[in-house]
Design a protein around this motif. Structure first.
Motif, PDB file in Angstrom:
ATOM      1  N   MET A  99      -2.287  -1.820  14.255  1.00 26.51           N
ATOM      2  CA  MET A  99      -2.428  -0.344  13.532  1.00 26.51           C
ATOM      3  C   MET A  99      -2.107   0.248  12.388  1.00 26.51           C
ATOM      4  O   MET A  99      -2.353   0.573  11.512  1.00 26.51           O
ATOM      5  CB  MET A  99      -2.096   0.939  14.561  1.00 26.51           C
ATOM      6  N   ASN A 100      -0.996  -0.443  12.185  1.00 26.37           N
ATOM      7  CA  ASN A 100      -0.160  -0.378  10.548  1.00 26.37           C
ATOM      8  C   ASN A 100      -0.634  -1.219   9.941  1.00 26.37           C
ATOM      9  O   ASN A 100      -0.861  -1.014   8.812  1.00 26.37           O
ATOM     10  CB  ASN A 100       1.529  -0.271  10.774  1.00 26.37           C
ATOM     11  N   MET A 101      -1.014  -2.539  10.481  1.00 30.37           N
ATOM     12  CA  MET A 101      -1.576  -3.890   9.445  1.00 30.37           C
ATOM     13  C   MET A 101      -2.930  -2.659   8.768  1.00 30.37           C
ATOM     14  O   MET A 101      -2.800  -3.087   6.914  1.00 30.37           O
ATOM     15  CB  MET A 101      -2.100  -4.751   9.789  1.00 30.37           C
ATOM     16  N   THR A 102      -3.943  -2.180   9.304  1.00 29.07           N
ATOM     17  CA  THR A 102      -5.291  -1.043   9.250  1.00 29.07           C
ATOM     18  C   THR A 102      -4.597   0.031   8.224  1.00 29.07           C
ATOM     19  O   THR A 102      -4.245  -0.474   7.161  1.00 29.07           O
ATOM     20  CB  THR A 102      -6.241  -0.765  10.057  1.00 29.07           C
ATOM     21  N   ILE A 103      -3.918   0.468   8.467  1.00 30.17           N
ATOM     22  CA  ILE A 103      -3.381   1.738   7.262  1.00 30.17           C
ATOM     23  C   ILE A 103      -2.090   1.257   6.336  1.00 30.17           C
ATOM     24  O   ILE A 103      -2.483   1.836   5.355  1.00 30.17           O
ATOM     25  CB  ILE A 103      -2.405   2.467   8.194  1.00 30.17           C
ATOM     26  N   THR A 104      -1.693   0.514   6.789  1.00 31.42           N
ATOM     27  CA  THR A 104      -0.468  -0.078   5.435  1.00 31.42           C
ATOM     28  C   THR A 104      -0.794  -0.913   4.306  1.00 31.42           C
ATOM     29  O   THR A 104      -1.476  -0.477   2.887  1.00 31.42           O
ATOM     30  CB  THR A 104       0.320  -0.330   5.923  1.00 31.42           C
ATOM     31  N   GLY A 105      -2.256  -1.003   4.599  1.00 35.10           N
ATOM     32  CA  GLY A 105      -2.868  -2.165   3.806  1.00 35.10           C
ATOM     33  C   GLY A 105      -3.408  -1.061   3.397  1.00 35.10           C
ATOM     34  O   GLY A 105      -3.848  -1.859   1.675  1.00 35.10           O
ATOM     35  N   CYS A 106      -4.407   0.026   3.593  1.00 38.62           N
ATOM     36  CA  CYS A 106      -5.863   0.615   3.197  1.00 38.62           C
ATOM     37  C   CYS A 106      -4.861   1.841   2.005  1.00 38.62           C
ATOM     38  O   CYS A 106      -5.351   2.008   0.636  1.00 38.62           O
ATOM     39  CB  CYS A 106      -5.557   1.720   4.234  1.00 38.62           C
ATOM     40  N   MET A 107      -2.596   1.819   2.658  1.00 36.86           N
ATOM     41  CA  MET A 107      -2.266   3.228   2.091  1.00 36.86           C
ATOM     42  C   MET A 107      -2.074   1.902   0.808  1.00 36.86           C
ATOM     43  O   MET A 107      -1.515   2.458  -0.345  1.00 36.86           O
ATOM     44  CB  MET A 107      -0.905   2.756   2.264  1.00 36.86           C
ATOM     45  N   LEU A 108      -1.663   0.723   0.804  1.00 33.84           N
ATOM     46  CA  LEU A 108      -1.252  -0.142  -0.770  1.00 33.84           C
ATOM     47  C   LEU A 108      -2.545   0.028  -0.820  1.00 33.84           C
ATOM     48  O   LEU A 108      -2.123  -0.216  -2.722  1.00 33.84           O
ATOM     49  CB  LEU A 108      -1.082  -1.684  -0.419  1.00 33.84           C
ATOM     50  N   THR A 109      -3.704  -0.539  -1.344  1.00 32.71           N
ATOM     51  CA  THR A 109      -4.900  -0.898  -1.584  1.00 32.71           C
ATOM     52  C   THR A 109      -5.564   0.106  -2.057  1.00 32.71           C
ATOM     53  O   THR A 109      -5.490   0.184  -3.706  1.00 32.71           O
ATOM     54  CB  THR A 109      -6.125  -1.142  -0.524  1.00 32.71           C
ATOM     55  N   PHE A 110      -5.503   1.514  -1.742  1.00 24.34           N
ATOM     56  CA  PHE A 110      -6.649   2.780  -2.395  1.00 24.34           C
ATOM     57  C   PHE A 110      -4.748   3.860  -2.872  1.00 24.34           C
ATOM     58  O   PHE A 110      -4.775   4.853  -1.868  1.00 24.34           O
ATOM     59  CB  PHE A 110      -6.903   3.660  -1.350  1.00 24.34           C
ATOM     60  N   TYR A 111      -4.187   3.755  -3.660  1.00 28.60           N
ATOM     61  CA  TYR A 111      -2.735   4.188  -4.025  1.00 28.60           C
ATOM     62  C   TYR A 111      -3.352   4.785  -4.906  1.00 28.60           C
ATOM     63  O   TYR A 111      -2.043   5.794  -5.342  1.00 28.60           O
ATOM     64  CB  TYR A 111      -1.509   3.640  -4.000  1.00 28.60           C
ATOM     65  N   ARG A 112      -4.321   4.418  -5.749  1.00 27.37           N
ATOM     66  CA  ARG A 112      -4.561   5.401  -7.398  1.00 27.37           C
ATOM     67  C   ARG A 112      -4.735   6.534  -7.449  1.00 27.37           C
ATOM     68  O   ARG A 112      -4.979   6.958  -8.541  1.00 27.37           O
ATOM     69  CB  ARG A 112      -5.359   4.085  -8.286  1.00 27.37           C
ATOM     70  N   THR A 113      -5.995   6.911  -6.809  1.00 29.67           N
ATOM     71  CA  THR A 113      -6.159   8.543  -6.679  1.00 29.67           C
ATOM     72  C   THR A 113      -5.464   8.844  -5.802  1.00 29.67           C
ATOM     73  O   THR A 113      -4.506   9.028  -4.587  1.00 29.67           O
ATOM     74  CB  THR A 113      -7.947   8.468  -6.497  1.00 29.67           C
ATOM     75  N   THR A 114      -5.049  10.342  -5.912  1.00 31.64           N
ATOM     76  CA  THR A 114      -4.547  12.365  -5.366  1.00 31.64           C
ATOM     77  C   THR A 114      -5.815  12.402  -4.008  1.00 31.64           C
ATOM     78  O   THR A 114      -4.402  11.674  -2.768  1.00 31.64           O
ATOM     79  CB  THR A 114      -4.780  13.079  -6.087  1.00 31.64           C
ATOM     80  N   PRO A 115      -6.454  12.078  -3.903  1.00 32.20           N
ATOM     81  CA  PRO A 115      -7.467  12.191  -2.040  1.00 32.20           C
ATOM     82  C   PRO A 115      -7.194  10.949  -1.614  1.00 32.20           C
ATOM     83  O   PRO A 115      -6.920  11.057  -0.334  1.00 32.20           O
ATOM     84  CB  PRO A 115      -9.109  12.438  -2.994  1.00 32.20           C
TER      85      PRO A 115
END
Length: 322
Positions: A99-115
């Motif tokens: 669960m954390n690898m999926t959520i954290t990976g996406c947090m680190l990938t898609f961090y540039r936009t506010t939404p």
């Protein structure tokens, strides 16, 4: 019931010495094994019956010591240590890595936009709220209203923290922006865990002697337990959210990553997963699951109660939660 297997194996405690970091690490590598998520209901029920029967002195014919310990760890991976109830699947520690690898990976990938920041911080804290509730200490129930207030407070605090930190990094180098998710997660853990376990802070958690005899509830023990869990959770996030950004910052300058930008997310998720496989059990092992504190550090009224009922007791124990 007679059996070749000894009835003197103490399966109330972990298999390895919990007084050492190595022993705790071995224990938590077993508890957080992601493969336990795939176990069927029948396997979990069989483990429960095996463990509960053994505690009653009933041993399944042909049961070996290794099989008993395997059943104990399967049982521990799915059933709450205080209530005995089957835990939510995604809230179990064995679900932490996938669960954390999926959520954290996406947090680190898609961090540039506010939404994207809002969505993934909300997703992360929603997941953390489930984990914190599932792995709470004690056996007292929490009301739906208390749960809702804690959830809203924790997720709102996490999102506001993330957006505030993001706005501060606009004029800083790009690499700094990559660490915003980690800073937000660290700050949010300090909000989420106490909020989701606020009932423990108010009413306390059970404290016992070394044999498990219950003395009462202590809010001071709850405070110590929650601090230890916060430290462990932030520790888990350090490798997974600090190492991949550095690697990805270098990889994104390579020709193959520029040519195939679609690889960004899966590569980052994979790096996070690799870090979490080791960080999760090692950080859980920072403190014993069965934590302790001196009687003299408890509430005065509880100290008095313990001195009257068990004058030789100087240290009490409690489940700190995960």
């Amino acid at each position: 019931m007679s059996s070749e297997l000894s009835l003197n194996i103490n399966i109330k405690e972990p298999r390895w010495d919990q007084g050492t970091f190595v022993g705790r690490a071995k224990h938590f590598f077993t508890v957080t094994d992601p493969r336990n998520v795939l176990l069927s209901s029948e396997t979990l029920e069989d483990a429960r019956i095996t463990v509960e029967n053994y505690r009653k002195g009933i041993v399944k014919p042909g049961l070996s010591e290794d099989q008993l310990w395997r059943a104990k760890y399967v049982y521990d991976s799915a059933f709450h240590p205080d209530t005995g109830e089957k835990m939510l699947l995604i809230g179990r520690m064995s679900a932490q890595v996938p669960m954390n690898m999926t959520i954290t990976g996406c947090m680190l990938t898609f961090y540039r936009t506010t939404p994207a920041v809002v969505f993934w911080q909300w997703m992360n804290q929603s997941f953390n709220a489930v984990v914190n509730y599932t792995n709470r200490s004690g056996d007292a129930p929490i009301t739906a209203n208390q749960l809702a207030v804690a959830y809203v407070s924790a997720t709102t605090g996490a999102v506001v923290t993330a957006l505030g930190l993001k706005s501060l990094t606009k004029r800083l180098p790009p690499i700094v922006g990559r660490f915003v998710p980690f800073a937000a997660v660290a700050a949010a853990n300090c909000i989420n865990i106490p909020f989701m376990r606020q009932r423990e802070l108010k009413f306390g958690i059970p404290v016992t002697d070394k044999d498990g005899n219950r003395f009462g509830e202590s809010a001071l023990a709850a405070r110590q337990a929650i601090v230890q869990v916060v430290v462990s959770r932030i520790g888990m996030a350090v490798p997974a959210m600090a190492i991949p950004p550095v690697i990805m910052n270098a990889l994104e300058k390579k020709a193959f990553m520029k040519r195939f930008p679609v690889l960004n997310a899966p590569v980052q998720v994979g790096l996070v997963g690799l870090c979490l496989v080791f960080a999760t059990p090692l950080c859980c092992a920072l403190f014993p699951q069965k934590s302790s504190m001196k009687v003299s550090s408890l509430e005065p009224e509880l100290q008095e109660k313990i001195r009257k009922s068990s004058p030789d007791t100087t240290v009490v124990y409690f489940n700190k939660g995960l």
